[in-house]
Structure formats: C-alpha cells, structure tokens
Design a protein around this motif. Structure first.
Motif, PDB file in Angstrom:
ATOM      1  N   LEU A  41       0.830  -1.314   0.011  1.00 57.97           N
ATOM      2  CA  LEU A  41       0.157   0.149  -0.125  1.00 57.97           C
ATOM      3  C   LEU A  41       0.920   1.310  -0.016  1.00 57.97           C
ATOM      4  O   LEU A  41       0.506   2.324   0.057  1.00 57.97           O
ATOM      5  N   GLY A  42       2.118   1.109   0.413  1.00 57.52           N
ATOM      6  CA  GLY A  42       2.890   2.206  -0.061  1.00 57.52           C
ATOM      7  C   GLY A  42       3.072   3.033   1.159  1.00 57.52           C
ATOM      8  O   GLY A  42       3.254   4.362   1.282  1.00 57.52           O
ATOM      9  N   LEU A  43       2.905   2.369   2.325  1.00 56.83           N
ATOM     10  CA  LEU A  43       2.816   3.192   3.844  1.00 56.83           C
ATOM     11  C   LEU A  43       3.930   3.198   4.401  1.00 56.83           C
ATOM     12  O   LEU A  43       4.248   3.405   5.723  1.00 56.83           O
ATOM     13  N   GLN A  44       5.021   2.718   3.633  1.00 60.07           N
ATOM     14  CA  GLN A  44       6.465   2.746   4.531  1.00 60.07           C
ATOM     15  C   GLN A  44       6.800   3.885   4.795  1.00 60.07           C
ATOM     16  O   GLN A  44       7.193   3.785   6.125  1.00 60.07           O
ATOM     17  N   PRO A  45       6.769   4.837   3.994  1.00 60.53           N
ATOM     18  CA  PRO A  45       7.285   6.352   4.761  1.00 60.53           C
ATOM     19  C   PRO A  45       6.710   6.759   5.919  1.00 60.53           C
ATOM     20  O   PRO A  45       7.214   7.623   6.792  1.00 60.53           O
TER      21      PRO A  45
END
Length: 942
Positions: A518-522
């Motif tokens: 989901l691209g929530l790493q940052p």
C-alpha cells in the motif's frame, strides 16, 4: 451521694462510672434504664432542637418533684430492683432527689441520670449569682426553693443543639469530669479525648485548637504542577523510544535483506558471465581440434545423414534453463525452508524482521522475473508452497430485492449475478442506484430491510454471517484510530483477526507485506491523526482504512468507495495491491465513482446499476462495450466508457432515436440473460408513460400523499427499530463456518489493554488537564467551605460530592463516546465486546485511584477536616467508581451532547433531592446521600 459522685469517672470500655465508694451502691437505682433512654431520645428526635421531654410516669402535670428539674435526679423507690436492660417498663423514681453526678447529665422531665459520652465534659455546675444561671450550663434553679441548688449537666443530645457539655477546643478530656490544657506542639479540637501531635512542633502553641497545614497544601500544589508539566511534555517519550528501537531493528533487517538480494544478483550475473565465457572457449577449442575430424567425415556426412544441432545450442540453452532453475528454484527452496524454520523459530525482534523482509524481497524478485519465466516456471511459482492460497468463496445471488420494513420503499430490485474468487469486480452507477446497499446485502450487513431472493455461498444456501471472520468490509468513512500510528493500527487488527495458530513471524510478515504493497512505508511510524491533531494525509489514511481489512487475510473483501478522494497515483497503487490480493484467490468487489480509463481496465467484472437499484449489466469488463453496442449505445472516441454509461443512466447524455430507451435497459438485461422479470416490468414498455423507474418510484409520491403524517413517522420509527434489531442479530450470531480460530476473549483483552494503554499515554495531556481542574476545585472548595464542629463539614463535603461527580463523570464519557464508530466496526468484524469494555474499565481504574488523591491533596490540606485523609480517600474512591459507571451508561446510550448535559445535571439534582427528601425511597437510591453521610460520620467519630 454528691460527695461520692465527685470521684466518678467514665470507664472507656463500658461508658459507666467507676471508682464508686462501696458504701453507696445506689448508682444502678439512679441510672436510666433502656426504656428511659429510648423515651428520652425519641422525644428529642421528635421535637428537634428543643430540649423538652414528654410527660411520663415520674414527671407530669400532676406530679412534678425536684428530680424533674434540669440537672437533678432521684433514686428508685425503696425495695424495688431496677433492671437496666429493661426496654419496656418505666421504673418509679421519686425519692432521695439530688443534683446530677459529674460525668452524667439529667434532662428536664426525667428523674434518672444518663452517662455523658467520651468527648463530653460534664462537671458539677455552680450558681452564678450575677446572672442566676448554673454555669457552665444555661438552666436556672426553680424560684422559691432556696434548698434546690445547681446540680450537674442538664442535657446532651448533639453538637447542633448545645456545645455546653463538649470538651472545649484547646483542651482534651480523658473523662467527662477531667479537662486538661493542650500542650505546646499539640492541638485539640472540640470534643477531643487526647491531644493530637502537630506535623511541625513549632506551629502549635499551648491550647491550640487546630494546626495550620496550608503550607503543605501549597507545597503539594507546586509539586503537582511540576508533575503535570513533566507528563505534558514527556508523555510520548516512552513510546517514542520503543518505536525508535523497533525502527532500528527493522532498518537493519531491511538492509540485510537487500544486501542478500544484491549478493544473489551479483552471483547470478557472475555465473551467467562464466557460462558464456565457458561456452565461447568450448566453441573455439572445438573448432580448432575438430578440423581433421570434420574433413575425414565430410564424405560420410555427405551421404544423406541428418545433421545434428551444434553443441553450442545443446549446451548453451539447457544450461540457461538449468541456470534459471538453479537460481530460482533453490532460492525458492531456501526461502521455503527459511519460512518454515525461520518463521517458527524466530523469537527475537531482529530475527522476525529479517525473516519478514527476506520473504518480501524474495517476492519482489519473483515478481520482477515473472515476465521472463517459462511456462514451467510460472506453474512452479503458482504452485509454490510459500504462496498460501486462502479459502475460496464464490457468492451467487439471484433476484435480490431489498425493501425498507417501515416505509416499504424498495432499495434494490431483482438483482442477480455472481462474484468469483480471484477476480476484482467494480460496482458502478449514478447516485441513489443502491451500490453500497447491494454490497451490504451481499455481506449480510443490510439492516432495517426485508430481503428476498437467494444468496449461495459456494453453491450452498448458507448464511453469509457465518463467514464474517474471513470477510473484510471496508466502510466509506475512514474509521481509523487517530491516536495510534499506522503500524499500530494494522498490527492490532492482525493480532485480533488472524488465526491463533499462526506464528508471530508470520503475522509480522502479513503486516509488512500490506504496508509495502500500500506504499505506507514512509509513514508507518507516523500518527494517523485526528481533527484536532493533524497526522498523515487523506490518501494515506484511506489506504490505512483498506489495510485494516487486508491484514486479516480475508477470502472476501468488499470495499465501499475506496478510491474516493484519492489522486490517480494513489488509486493506481491501491488497485495494484488489490490485484495482488486477487492473485491469492480473494473475492474482491468495490464501489467505484468515475474511475480513470487505466483503473477501469484493471477490473475483471463490472456491475452497473440504474436508479432504483435495478441491474443494467453484470459481466466481464472486456464485453461491456460489445453488449451496449448491440443495444445501439456506442462509446464516442476519447471518452471514458464508465463515465459515458453513468451519464446515460443519469439522463445527462441523450441517446439517438435508433438506440434503446434508457428506462428499458434493466428489462433488456434481464431478458438477455434469461432472468425472471417482475410482472410490472413486463407490462411497462419503452413508449409508455410509466417506465420501469416510474413503476419503482413513480407511484410513491401519490401513495405517500395519501399517507398521514402519523403513518409516515411510524414507518420511519419501524425502519430505525428494524435496523437496530438487525445489527444486534448480526453481531450476536454464533454460527461459524469459516474454519478460522481467532484469539479468545482473554487474549483479545490483553491486546485491547495494550492498545488502550498506548492511547492513554498519548492523551496524557488531557489527563493532566483533568487533574489540574480537580486540584483547583480542591483548593477552592477547601478554602471557601471551612469545617465547623457543629456541622462536621457537611457543606464542604456536599460541594465535594457535586464537584468530583461532575468532573469524573465527564471524564468517563471520553472512554466510549469518541470511539463508538470504531467499536461498531470491530464488533461487526467478530472482535469481543467484553474484552473491549473490560480493557477500557481496567485502564480507567487508574483514574479511579489517582483522581481522589489529586483532589484530596488540595482539599484536605486547605480544609483540614476532623477525619483522616485515608477515610476521606476511601469514600471518594467509592464516589468516583460509582460516577464512572454512570458516565459509561450515558456514553453508551446517548449522543455526546446529551451525555454531557446529563452528566452536568445529574449530580446536582441527586444531591439536592437527597438533602431535601431524606426519608423517601428515591433518596435512599441516590449515591450522593450515602457519600455525604459517610463523610459526616467519619468526622463525627473523631
């Protein structure tokens, strides 16, 4: 008798005089019996503060002897024994009347003596010739009787009616006939039997009535202010330090996983170069040393033999294939062993993160190389044990019709179709078409409606509610805990909803995979944020809302407008993540508004609904244009097909006369698929004035116009009640066919307790404000409402009960009022309501214990009551516990505004009612009455 009475003292154990001369044993003949004591106190209670006794056997209008006067008493008649325990018979006392003995009091109208209690001072009175009053009492000898002198005390009932018989302040009375000055370094309140030591010896002079402990209260104010300041500024440090440690461990694991992948890539590249170099060297050597052999065999090969393929072709290609297998399959095998072994045997945090990120990097590598794999490689990857296939659920529905139970309005009408596992279906249509209602009906969440039709689960007619443990439902609103980080939100859902037999490392892998996809790493360690405190962006919050359902590895995932409010890049990222879920066999369906052409082509199936909840199309996305083209509806060039179809159904785009009528599209779809068509839809035609939508809703205004207002209100009320009943039935259903064993109530209580503790730590500034207000209330009430010995501080304690009840009850509202929608979502997902409530109540016990301490640390030292601080604390703990439960009730059953209003009014109303209507049944049910009574008794006992 009078001489002997002067040496009487009050025995502390029995409360009766001792030290009597053996020659005068007529004391039992003079002391009141149980019947006389009962008669006296009943007279006092009936007449209030007036110290009058009703006429009796010895003192009445026809017989009034000297013993009936105040301060005097008589002995029983000669030859009559007096039973002090007799509570029925009134003895005759008319002889040998004398003054009352010291340590006793003789009320007017009785001829017996009553012992003065401990804390009283009842000396022999003396006549004041100036005033004619018997000091220290306020009665006069009867006129015209010079032989009738002053006797003893005349009354003792309570501190409100008289203070003559109490030991005065500044003195202490070990017995009712002995008064001693209070020493230096000690203080003595009114009615003291011993002197109390001061906290500071120099602060109490001789005959001190109280000690000044205000300075200690001021010191506590400063200390409390410092503690609150520290809590306000450093409350997050504990959790922040822990998160930093986890982040370091995670970053190290990511770095190690990437280095491992890079090393494998370098090894693969070096291996390929070595293969090519070896193949080239072999070719050159073959050409050099086989010339003679080629020349000698030229004639034989010329004789029609079939030429063999060159050695390079036979040696090079198989080696490449074997190289791919040697670099792919062994890696998968090692990864599989690593998953089986590392997943079970990874205990430390670093080991768990290394295992999880190793698997993620491996999956990335497989995904990157998937386009270059041969057919056998694709089959091997699809059948890899690492790719766990979830239970497949196929949902087929036929003739689904939803009607509101009260108003009889139809929300869906004759909807049929099928949702397949491994496919992503989009539900589209204009506003009011029933898109969300359709998915809610499929998920079993359509409340307040009468549902007709058939829903089959894997070809069987089973209740969809029985599979709620493996069904994920993403609501339209972003229901996410704002005071938790992204990772904490996802991790809590994973622990509560994943199978209990899954290892810790496996759960971490699931969560990390969702965060990565989901691209929530940052923003994984960032607070989600609330309205008051900003956190992550709206698009990231939407993806977290979806991730809450993805981490539980559902077999069916239903999403209500997940792309609304997202930009094209975020929508594309979200849909790619959903496509990965579909590859694992998940049945995905979602409501979408105006998708881009790229997103539109990523869907497998399309469900198109017209207004009134009627189906227009349900099938593959690739065939939708072909179907509508057959109806004369052609999408113009450079126009997005879903936008064009929705504009047609909305009536914005007008069709040509050759095309089908828009209102006949649902009928055409049913006839096209051979579905059973309702009779009213068959009767309608494209040229008639009453179309399908008119049949569905055209007659409604006329019918509604005929309805009375009362009938409409009754219908709406039935809709609301039916909705609540359906919600209750959905949540209480115990049937489970999902074959997933989730954590029990006790383990969920542990998870809820940890989450609630983190939330309270991050809301410590709000707690600090509560404590500050309580402390200020204690200072104000302790300063303004001083304790008096006459009232035992009843006024100050009345204000205390109101203030503490009000502040603690409003504080208790925050436990449930602000998280109702979160609770509803978690309850619908199958989480334990008991574990949720018990965790909240357990954490609130901290307030139950600490808030009385904060209030008393101010109130007690500024008010300085007679009772000990421990006695006040015990009563306040009971009060806070009681009002916290009342606050829970208001928070659960009322809206936040109404709950706050009730919390502000109830303590005041109950306090006033219990004080004014003391003997009523309702007053006995008021906690304020018992709290105030406990405070007063604690003071009176001292």
């Amino acid at each position: 008798m009078v001489t002997n009475c002067s040496i009487f003292c009050i025995h502390k154990a029995k409360g009766l005089p001792t030290g009597l001369d053996p020659t005068s044993w007529d004391l039992p003949q003079r002391v009141c019996t149980a019947a006389e004591l009962k008669f006296y106190f009943e007279s006092i209670l009936r007449r209030g503060k007036k110290n009058y006794v009703r006429p009796n056997k010895n003192c009445n209008l026809s017989s009034w002897i000297d013993g009936c006067e105040p301060g005097w008493g008589c002995t029983a008649d000669a030859g009559k024994e007096v039973d002090l325990q007799d509570a029925e018979n009134f003895p005759s006392r008319t002889v040998d009347c004398q003054g009352c003995c010291p340590g006793f009091f003789c009320p007017r109208g009785l001829t017996c003596m009553i012992p003065c209690p401990l804390g009283a001072y009842c000396p022999q009175s003396t006549l004041n010739k100036t005033t004619g009053v018997c000091d220290p009492y306020n009665y006069q000898p009867p006129p015209g009787q010079p032989n009738h002198t002053c006797g003893g005390a005349d009354r003792w009932s309570d501190v409100m009616s008289t203070d003559d018989v109490f030991c005065p302040a500044g003195y202490y009375c070990p017995s009712p006939i002995l008064k001693i000055d209070c020493s230096s370094g000690f203080y003595c309140r009114k009615g003291s039997t011993i002197q109390t030591k001061c906290l500071s010896k120099g602060s109490c002079k001789p005959n001190s009535t109280t000690q000044d402990i205000t300075i200690f209260g001021a010191m506590l104010v400063v200390a409390l202010s410092l503690v609150l300041l520290i809590i306000y500024n450093f409350s997050d440090q504990l959790l922040t330090n822990r998160e930093k440690k986890q982040a370091k461990s995670r970053e190290a694991a990511v770095r190690l996983a990437k280095e491992t992948v890079q090393a494998r890539e370098r090894w693969r590249s070096a291996k390929d170069v070595a293969k090519k170099h070896a193949a080239g060297l072999q070719t050159s050597l073959t050409r050099t040393f086989s010339r003679k052999k080629s020349l000698s065999s030229h004639e034989s090969s010329k004789g029609g033999g079939v030429p063999h393929p060159p050695e390079q072709h036979r040696a090079d290609h198989p080696s490449e294939e074997s190289g791919e297998k040697n670099t792919g399959s062994p890696t998968a095998e090692v990864g599989g062993d690593k998953k089986k072994k590392g997943g079970k045997h990874a205990h430390t945090q670093s080991q768990i993160f290394q295992y999880a990120y190793g698997q993620i990097e491996k999956e990335k590598a497989l995904e990157q190389n998937s386009n270059n794999l041969s057919l056998s490689g694709v089959v091997a990857m699809a059948t890899d044990e690492d790719l766990r296939q979830r239970p497949r659920i196929e949902i087929a529905f036929k003739d689904i019709t939803l009607t509101l139970k009260g108003s009889k309005k139809k929300l869906l009408r004759s909807v049929s179709g099928k949702l397949m596992p491994g496919r992503v279906a989009a539900v589209m249509g204009p506003s009011g078409a029933g898109k969300t209602t359709l998915l809610s009906a499929i998920a079993g969440k359509a409340t307040g409606c009468a549902t007709t039709g058939t829903i089959l689960i894997n070809g069987k007619q089973e209740p969809i509610r029985a599979y709620k443990k493996i069904i994920g439902f993403v609501p339209q609103d972003d229901i996410v805990h704002g005071n938790l980080t992204v990772q904490e939100n996802l991790w809590f859902n994973a622990r509560c909803r994943l199978p209990v037999e899954m290892s810790q490392a496996e759960k971490v892998l699931v969560v990390e995979r969702v965060i990565e996809s989901l691209g929530l790493q940052p923003v994984r360690d960032s607070m989600v944020g609330t309205v008051e405190k900003r956190g992550i962006s709206g698009g990231q919050r939407k993806r977290v809302n979806v991730g809450l359902e993805m981490v539980m590895e559902p077999s069916v995932l239903i999403l209500d407008e997940p792309t609304s409010g997202l930009d094209s890049a975020s929508s594309l990222l979200l849909l790619r993540a959903l496509r990965r879920e579909a590859m694992e066999g998940v049945n995905i369906s979602m409501v979408v508004h105006q998708p881009s052409y790229t997103l539109y082509n990523m869907f497998d199936d399309l469900i198109l609904l017209a207004k009134g909840g009627m189906p227009v199309y349900h099938g593959p996305v690739k065939k939708v244009e072909e179907y509508f083209k057959g109806l004369g509806i052609v999408v113009p060039d450079r126009v997005n097909p879903p936008d064009y179809y929705i504009d047609i159904l909305e009536g914005i785009v007008k069709l040509d006369t050759n095309a089908v009528n828009v209102k006949d599209l649902p009928l055409r779809w049913m006839l096209h698929n051979g579905y059973e068509v309702p009779r009213d839809m068959l009767q309608s035609s494209s040229g008639s004035e009453s179309s399908l939508s008119g049949e569905a809703g055209g007659h409604a205004p006329q019918a509604e116009a005929k309805k009375s207002v009362l009938g409409e209100l009754w219908g709406n009320l039935r809709d609301i009640l039916g909705q609540k009943k359906d919600e209750y039935d959905y949540n209480k259903s115990s049937e489970d066919l999902s074959n997933r064993r989730t954590p029990g109530k006790l383990r969920q209580y542990k998870y809820y307790l940890g989450r609630c503790g983190k939330q309270r730590l991050r809301e410590s500034s709000i707690q600090g404000v509560d404590f500050l207000i309580l402390g200020l209330a204690g200072i104000c009430l302790g300063t303004l409402a001083k304790v008096s010995d006459e009232s035992f501080g009843a006024l100050g304690y009345t204000y205390t009960v109101i203030a503490v009840s009000l502040l603690c009850m409003i504080g208790a509202l925050r436990s449930f009022s602000l998280e109702k929608i979160h609770y509803w979502r978690e309850r619908a997902a199958g989480m334990s309501s008991l574990a949720y409530f018990m965790s909240k109540d357990t954490i609130d016990h901290f307030n139950t214990i600490v808030k009385p301490i904060v209030y008393l640390s101010m109130f007690y030292f500024f008010n300085n009551p007679r009772s000990s601080i421990w006695e006040n604390y015990v009563v306040l703990v009971a009060v806070v516990y009681c009002v916290t439960g009342i606050g829970y009730t208001f928070a659960i059953f009322f809206q936040p505004g109404s709950a706050q209003l009730w919390s502000a009014l109830l303590p005041v109303v109950l306090t006033l009612f219990s004080n004014e209507q003391k003997d009523s049944v309702f007053a006995n049910l008021c906690y304020t009455k018992w709290a105030l009574e406990a405070f007063v008794i604690a003071n009176a006992q001292r």
